[in-house]
Design a protein around this motif. Structure first.
Motif, PDB file in Angstrom:
ATOM      1  N   MET A   1       0.687  -1.352   0.077  1.00  0.00           N
ATOM      2  CA  MET A   1      -0.104  -0.135   0.158  1.00  0.00           C
ATOM      3  C   MET A   1       0.925   1.368   0.016  1.00  0.00           C
ATOM      4  O   MET A   1       0.509   2.149  -0.010  1.00  0.00           O
ATOM      5  N   ALA A   2       1.992   1.253   0.267  1.00  0.00           N
ATOM      6  CA  ALA A   2       2.986   2.194   0.350  1.00  0.00           C
ATOM      7  C   ALA A   2       3.911   2.418  -0.916  1.00  0.00           C
ATOM      8  O   ALA A   2       3.941   1.533  -1.684  1.00  0.00           O
ATOM      9  N   ASN A   3       4.452   3.634  -1.412  1.00  0.00           N
ATOM     10  CA  ASN A   3       5.174   3.755  -2.609  1.00  0.00           C
ATOM     11  C   ASN A   3       6.071   4.913  -2.124  1.00  0.00           C
ATOM     12  O   ASN A   3       6.022   5.469  -1.164  1.00  0.00           O
ATOM     13  N   SER A   4       7.117   4.874  -2.965  1.00  0.00           N
ATOM     14  CA  SER A   4       8.219   5.904  -2.952  1.00  0.00           C
ATOM     15  C   SER A   4       7.882   7.270  -3.179  1.00  0.00           C
ATOM     16  O   SER A   4       6.770   7.171  -3.890  1.00  0.00           O
ATOM     17  N   GLY A   5       8.654   8.253  -2.915  1.00  0.00           N
ATOM     18  CA  GLY A   5       8.324   9.638  -3.098  1.00  0.00           C
ATOM     19  C   GLY A   5       7.776  10.184  -1.976  1.00  0.00           C
ATOM     20  O   GLY A   5       7.455   9.905  -1.032  1.00  0.00           O
ATOM     21  N   THR A   6       7.394  11.720  -2.347  1.00  0.00           N
ATOM     22  CA  THR A   6       6.732  12.415  -1.351  1.00  0.00           C
ATOM     23  C   THR A   6       5.414  12.446  -1.330  1.00  0.00           C
ATOM     24  O   THR A   6       4.689  12.876  -0.294  1.00  0.00           O
ATOM     25  N   THR A   7       4.629  12.086  -2.236  1.00  0.00           N
ATOM     26  CA  THR A   7       3.201  12.049  -2.360  1.00  0.00           C
ATOM     27  C   THR A   7       2.915  11.060  -1.632  1.00  0.00           C
ATOM     28  O   THR A   7       2.975   9.772  -1.987  1.00  0.00           O
ATOM     29  N   PRO A   8       1.713  11.037  -0.612  1.00  0.00           N
ATOM     30  CA  PRO A   8       1.129  10.131  -0.061  1.00  0.00           C
ATOM     31  C   PRO A   8       0.377   9.189  -0.984  1.00  0.00           C
ATOM     32  O   PRO A   8      -0.207   9.473  -2.019  1.00  0.00           O
ATOM     33  N   PRO A   9       0.511   7.891  -0.673  1.00  0.00           N
ATOM     34  CA  PRO A   9      -0.543   6.989  -1.662  1.00  0.00           C
ATOM     35  C   PRO A   9      -1.849   7.001  -1.505  1.00  0.00           C
ATOM     36  O   PRO A   9      -2.322   7.306  -0.485  1.00  0.00           O
ATOM     37  N   VAL A  10      -2.572   6.735  -2.614  1.00  0.00           N
ATOM     38  CA  VAL A  10      -3.893   7.030  -2.542  1.00  0.00           C
ATOM     39  C   VAL A  10      -4.363   5.621  -3.182  1.00  0.00           C
ATOM     40  O   VAL A  10      -3.967   5.184  -4.228  1.00  0.00           O
ATOM     41  N   ILE A  11      -5.221   4.696  -2.459  1.00  0.00           N
ATOM     42  CA  ILE A  11      -5.503   3.506  -2.985  1.00  0.00           C
ATOM     43  C   ILE A  11      -6.766   3.739  -4.040  1.00  0.00           C
ATOM     44  O   ILE A  11      -7.546   4.330  -3.542  1.00  0.00           O
ATOM     45  N   SER A  12      -6.608   3.071  -5.021  1.00  0.00           N
ATOM     46  CA  SER A  12      -7.724   3.325  -6.130  1.00  0.00           C
ATOM     47  C   SER A  12      -9.278   2.660  -5.647  1.00  0.00           C
ATOM     48  O   SER A  12     -10.143   3.582  -5.771  1.00  0.00           O
ATOM     49  N   ALA A  13      -9.133   1.815  -5.041  1.00  0.00           N
ATOM     50  CA  ALA A  13     -10.572   1.352  -4.483  1.00  0.00           C
ATOM     51  C   ALA A  13     -10.652   0.991  -3.106  1.00  0.00           C
ATOM     52  O   ALA A  13     -10.545  -0.298  -2.897  1.00  0.00           O
ATOM     53  N   PRO A  14     -10.259   1.697  -1.964  1.00  0.00           N
ATOM     54  CA  PRO A  14     -10.146   1.294  -0.821  1.00  0.00           C
ATOM     55  C   PRO A  14     -11.298   0.544  -0.130  1.00  0.00           C
ATOM     56  O   PRO A  14     -12.430   0.837  -0.255  1.00  0.00           O
ATOM     57  N   VAL A  15     -10.837  -0.394   0.680  1.00  0.00           N
ATOM     58  CA  VAL A  15     -11.803  -1.259   1.228  1.00  0.00           C
ATOM     59  C   VAL A  15     -11.143  -1.177   2.697  1.00  0.00           C
ATOM     60  O   VAL A  15     -10.441  -1.699   3.240  1.00  0.00           O
ATOM     61  N   VAL A  16     -12.376  -0.899   3.863  1.00  0.00           N
ATOM     62  CA  VAL A  16     -12.108  -0.499   5.091  1.00  0.00           C
ATOM     63  C   VAL A  16     -12.895  -1.877   5.913  1.00  0.00           C
ATOM     64  O   VAL A  16     -14.337  -1.814   5.486  1.00  0.00           O
ATOM     65  N   GLY A  17     -12.526  -2.805   6.774  1.00  0.00           N
ATOM     66  CA  GLY A  17     -13.231  -3.609   7.422  1.00  0.00           C
ATOM     67  C   GLY A  17     -13.697  -3.006   8.800  1.00  0.00           C
ATOM     68  O   GLY A  17     -13.110  -2.441   9.365  1.00  0.00           O
ATOM     69  N   LEU A  18     -15.049  -3.147   9.023  1.00  0.00           N
ATOM     70  CA  LEU A  18     -15.620  -2.839  10.534  1.00  0.00           C
ATOM     71  C   LEU A  18     -15.644  -4.018  11.018  1.00  0.00           C
ATOM     72  O   LEU A  18     -16.497  -4.977  10.883  1.00  0.00           O
ATOM     73  N   VAL A  19     -14.733  -4.486  12.297  1.00  0.00           N
ATOM     74  CA  VAL A  19     -14.669  -5.377  12.973  1.00  0.00           C
ATOM     75  C   VAL A  19     -14.881  -5.141  14.521  1.00  0.00           C
ATOM     76  O   VAL A  19     -14.686  -3.809  15.079  1.00  0.00           O
ATOM     77  N   GLY A  20     -15.403  -5.946  15.402  1.00  0.00           N
ATOM     78  CA  GLY A  20     -15.681  -6.094  16.610  1.00  0.00           C
ATOM     79  C   GLY A  20     -16.296  -7.074  17.301  1.00  0.00           C
ATOM     80  O   GLY A  20     -16.989  -7.907  16.456  1.00  0.00           O
ATOM     81  N   ASN A  21     -16.391  -6.949  18.515  1.00  0.00           N
ATOM     82  CA  ASN A  21     -17.671  -7.845  19.310  1.00  0.00           C
ATOM     83  C   ASN A  21     -18.860  -7.720  19.008  1.00  0.00           C
ATOM     84  O   ASN A  21     -19.274  -6.733  18.674  1.00  0.00           O
ATOM     85  N   PRO A  22     -19.520  -8.672  18.938  1.00  0.00           N
ATOM     86  CA  PRO A  22     -21.185  -8.387  19.307  1.00  0.00           C
ATOM     87  C   PRO A  22     -21.479  -7.542  20.254  1.00  0.00           C
ATOM     88  O   PRO A  22     -20.819  -7.223  21.511  1.00  0.00           O
ATOM     89  N   ASN A  23     -22.774  -6.617  20.119  1.00  0.00           N
ATOM     90  CA  ASN A  23     -23.055  -5.834  20.898  1.00  0.00           C
ATOM     91  C   ASN A  23     -22.069  -4.702  21.108  1.00  0.00           C
ATOM     92  O   ASN A  23     -21.845  -3.744  22.295  1.00  0.00           O
TER      93      ASN A  23
END
Length: 713
Positions: A1-23
């Motif tokens: 997910m990281a690349n070289s250079g000064t510009t921060p990487p931007v993920i083309s189609a980012p996926v974020v997982g929402l995880v946790g215990n029940p309740n």
């Protein structure tokens, strides 16, 4: 997910997982972040519901958020937990997230951090979201967020999904996380595998597709069932475990204890209480889960629910009925006479209108169930009835499935994945369809008007009481059926109910509204497709038939009209009736009639029974189609048309109380849902149990309905 250079990487189609215990309030946060930009489906290859949504952040492409099922640990004890481990240990999978938002209940942090520390060691960019910050204030809980963040090695964001607090800070943190994922990775692992585990991992280093040591350790533990592990690697893992004397269960226990020993001091160091005013839930539980008063309160709540379903939805039902009646009349006036007009009015509009008129009751049912879930009462019901459930071979968690089954049996059966005991889970799956789902509401509503007179007792309507009685009859049948299966099926496996009771809290009305909207929309779309297809097919079967039979029917109708000097409208109705009996649908009904006559049913009811084996709610749509064929006036007033139907053999109304009660009992017990059978097949791994389920429920429905009719007729 990281690349070289000064510009921060931007993920083309980012996926974020929402995880946790029940309740943990994970679903509330998901609804808040995604709003109406949600999709409901299934995880690949399984019947577990997958909720995904779109989060829009400035300067980034649309972010997909996946709401993973609640889990307690990376060492799963339920199928839902297995799914979480399956997806989060498979970097090549389509659902592998670029980052994780781990949601924990701030008031129960010491219980919610086990899974967090395990996922943290998988080297995924993470943010710890401390939900229910509003409850922390109410209970005098103070959390040193900076200290906690420093000691856990990840950013910590307190939020309240209920009060919409901290959401702007969370959105900002997610934006930064996706732009700079490296800085959200912990520098040091939270847990180091023991010597024996390291020996096994050394043997498998070249074989396991692992990101780090802990990822490799989880693959070693779960290689026997993880789908993304190649068969050859599976055998190598087993060989290495045996040669090194690696005991997986013992290693899991040791790791879990070591993690608790590590993070519990961190929690104690960062969290403190300033008061003792956290006992509101305890005081409520003293009453609501009382051995005597608890069940009485539960029954009272259920009676109120069913009364409300029957008594409070009259106006919207009348409006919907008026709308479809007006629509049908307008289409007929605009297009004029012809087969296309008949198809649209008698087939499509009549079929859909006959079912959509009951959407208010379905919405009300989901509304009440969502509120009970939101306030934390459903978990109490499971706890309260566990000992009773055990006597019938079920589990306290079976209560959740049985209550959920009143909305829909499909997700209710899938919810049994939280029951670890095989026998208890199977019994719950087998009897859950006996609870009256929302698809039965249209049938109940229309038949109760013939079975029960209007009136009230102690302020409760007779028809509403009958409605509640049908639901309790289904529950009683489920319990007794479970008892029979318990005596037949033998198992030495014992089970214990381990359940975390959430704090009582006021409902998040945004969540309630979204749930009702999603469930009603799904019902309309899925049921609507079936009803539309069957209505069109049924219209064709009811309109056309063998040419000789149709000609004879027309000649007979013409002769009777002349002999009896019938008016134009009466002659048209007689012709429609004769043509319907001579049609292909009439032939099907006549073929079925000898089998169902002991139940008090004629051939027209036989057609409805035949079509509704695809889905129960099709019954009313079928009746609407059958009784609207050729009717000139009030063509969409199904109750009126059914009330006018006369049995030619007896001269009595077809829908008398005996027949209506017989039909009601039949629909309480009968297995009329192909989708439920398909889910039972997938959950049990074959067709054996769905066939047994269908057979015993249909036999129970037939015998019970026949007994009711014969006693009342």
């Amino acid at each position: 997910m990281a690349n070289s250079g000064t510009t921060p990487p931007v993920i083309s189609a980012p996926v974020v997982g929402l995880v946790g215990n029940p309740n943990s309030g994970k679903s509330s946060l998901f609804n808040l972040l995604t709003g109406l930009r949600q999709r409901i489906g299934n995880f690949p290859g399984v019947t577990v519901e997958k909720k995904s949504g779109v989060l829009r952040l400035e300067g980034l492409p649309d972010v997909e958020i996946i709401d993973f099922p609640g889990a307690y640990s990376c060492y799963p004890t339920s199928l839902d937990e297995r799914l979480v481990v399956q997806e989060l240990t498979n970097p090549e999978g389509d659902l592998f997230p670029d980052a994780i938002l781990y949601v924990a209940d701030i008031t129960k942090l010491d219980k919610h951090l086990l899974l967090f520390t395990q996922l943290r060691d998988l080297d995924l960019p993470m943010i710890l979201v401390l939900n229910m910050a509003d409850l922390a204030k109410e209970t005098g809980l103070i959390v040193d967020v900076e200290r906690l963040s420093l000691q856990l090695g990840v950013p910590v964001i307190p939020v309240s999904a209920r009060e919409n607090e901290g959401i702007a800070e969370l959105r900002s943190a997610v934006t930064d996380l996706l732009r700079n994922p490296k800085k959200y990775r912990p520098e040091e692992p939270f847990y180091e595998p023991g010597a024996q585990a390291r020996d096994v991992l050394a043997d498998l280093r070249q074989e396991l597709p692992a990101r780090n040591d802990y990822h490799a350790l989880l693959l070693t533990h779960h290689a026997s069932w993880l789908k993304h592990i190649p068969e050859e690697t599976r055998h190598l893992v087993q060989k290495a475990r045996v040669s090194r004397g690696f005991h997986s269960l013992r290693a899991q226990v040791e790791e879990t204890m070591e993690r608790y020993d590590t993070f519990e001091p961190i929690v104690k160091d960062s969290v403190r209480r300033t008061g003792v005013n956290a006992s509101t839930s305890d005081r409520l539980d003293n009453l609501l889960t009382h051995r005597v008063f608890g069940p009485l309160i539960f029954v009272t709540i259920m009676l109120f629910l069913f009364q409300a379903l029957f008594a409070w939805t009259g106006m919207p039902m009348d409006f919907i009925e008026w709308f479809f009646e007006t629509l049908g009349s307008g289409v007929r006036d605009t297009l004029g006479a012809g087969w296309l007009t008949d198809l649209l009015v008698d087939g499509v509009i009549a079929g859909l209108g006959g079912v959509l008129v009951f959407v208010p009751q379905i919405a009300a049912l989901f509304l009440f169930i969502s509120i009970l879930e939101e306030v934390g009462y459903m978990a109490r019901a499971a706890y309260m009835f566990d000992s009773i459930m055990q006597r019938f071979g079920l589990n306290g968690r079976s209560v959740v499935a049985l209550i959920s089954g009143h909305a829909c049996a499909i997700p209710a059966i899938m919810s049994t994945r939280t029951i670890a005991n095989w026998k208890e889970r199977l019994l719950t799956i087998m009897v859950t369809p006996l609870t009256s789902c929302s698809a039965r509401i249209p049938v109940y509503i229309i038949l109760i008007s013939f079975a029960v007179p209007e009136g009230s007792f102690l302020g409760m309507g007779y028809q509403g009481l009958a409605f509640a009685g049908l639901y309790f009859l289904g529950i009683l049948a489920a319990m007794l059926s479970a008892l029979v299966f318990k005596l037949i099926l033998k198992s030495k496996e014992r089970s214990f109910l381990m359940l975390e009771l959430p704090e009582y809290r006021t409902p998040v009305w945004r969540n309630v509204g979204l749930t009702v909207w999603q469930k009603v929309r799904t019902f309309i779309v899925e049921a609507g497709q079936i009803i539309l297809l069957i209505s069109i097919i049924l219209w064709g079967l009811s309109t056309f038939g063998p040419s000789a039979d149709m000609a004879a029917a027309e000649a007979n109708a013409s002769r009777i009209s002349v002999e009896q000097s019938l008016s134009e409208d009466d002659a048209a109705d007689l012709l429609a009736s004769e043509r319907l009996e001579a049609s292909y649908a009439g032939h099907i009904g006549k073929f079925i009639e000898p089998v169902i006559r002991p139940l008090g049913y004629d051939w027209k009811i036989g057609i409805a029974l035949f079509t509704s084996f695809a889905a129960r709610e099709v019954f009313v749509g079928t009746m609407a189609t059958i009784y609207s064929i050729g009717s000139a006036d009030d063509e969409l007033r199904i109750r009126d048309r059914m009330a006018e139907e006369i049995n030619p053999r007896t001269g009595q109304p077809v829908y008398n109380p005996a027949t209506a009660w017989s039909l009601l009992v039949f629909y309480v017990f009968a297995m009329m849902c192909m989708s439920t059978s398909a889910v039972t097949k997938r959950e049990t791994g074959g067709w054996k149990w769905p066939i047994i389920q269908f057979t015993f429920m249909t036999a129970l429905a037939y015998v019970s309905a026949m007994a009711v009719y014969q006693l009342m007729a």
